[in-house]
Design an enzyme around this catalytic site. Structure first.
Site, PDB file in Angstrom:
ATOM      1  N   PRO A  66       8.640   1.966   3.697  1.00  0.00           N
ATOM      2  CG  PRO A  66      10.271   2.716   2.208  1.00  0.00           C
ATOM      3  CD  PRO A  66       9.888   2.722   3.636  1.00  0.00           C
ATOM      4  CG  HIS A  67       5.032  -1.943   3.354  1.00  0.00           C
ATOM      5  ND1 HIS A  67       4.908  -0.749   4.019  1.00  0.00           N
ATOM      6  CD2 HIS A  67       3.776  -2.401   3.163  1.00  0.00           C
ATOM      7  CE1 HIS A  67       3.627  -0.514   4.245  1.00  0.00           C
ATOM      8  NE2 HIS A  67       2.907  -1.495   3.728  1.00  0.00           N
ATOM      9  N   GLY A  68       6.057  -3.539   0.116  1.00  0.00           N
ATOM     10  CA  GLY A  68       5.211  -4.054  -0.942  1.00  0.00           C
ATOM     11  C   GLY A  68       5.360  -5.550  -1.059  1.00  0.00           C
TER      12      GLY A  68
END
Length: 152
Positions: A66-68
């Protein structure tokens, strides 16, 4: 940039308890906040949930990244978590995810963000590394496995 240069040992969780994707995102946000105390929990979670709406960050083989991107940071921030039970993360291969790297990048960063995602993917493509991370008995041992792998 090496993973261990971004990963604070305090942001490693050997026993994720969550059973759903959204719970994992929330728990991993809390793990990240152990070392990135200045971040707003709701801002981080919002960015991660928005990214998941675009498509799952479950890449398969028991791995999710998960990334952002976040406006309020000036460098990459990383956390790691492991779920022994596994969590349905809508992964490409349909298998539960056990190993989670959460990556936040400054909003303007493109190159270093993508290079770090590629570095994490390369590390976790190795079946032996994944197996050792799954078998590790503590967060300290997990961190050490990652550190050693990056120096070999």
């Amino acid at each position: 940039m090496k993973i261990v240069e971004l990963l604070d040992p305090a942001a490693v969780e050997a026993d994720i308890q969550s059973v759903t994707k959204n719970e994992v995102l929330a728990e991993m946000t809390d793990v990240l906040l152990r070392s990135a105390k200045d971040l707003n929990r709701e801002d981080v979670l919002s960015v991660l949930l928005e990214r998941e709406r675009l498509g799952s960050t479950g890449i398969g083989e028991g791995v999710a990244i998960p990334h952002g991107k976040l406006k309020k940071i000036d460098q990459l921030i990383l956390a790691f978590g492991r779920s022994r039970k596994g969590v349905d993360f809508d992964s490409m291969d349909g298998k539960p995810a056990h190993l989670f790297f959460l990556l936040l990048a400054p909003e303007e960063s493109i190159s270093v963000h993508l290079k770090t995602l590629a570095r994490i993917s390369k590390l976790l493509k190795d079946t032996d590394v994944r197996d050792r991370l799954l078998m590790a008995t503590s967060g300290e041992e997990i961190y050490e496995i990652i550190r050693v792998e990056e120096t070999t």
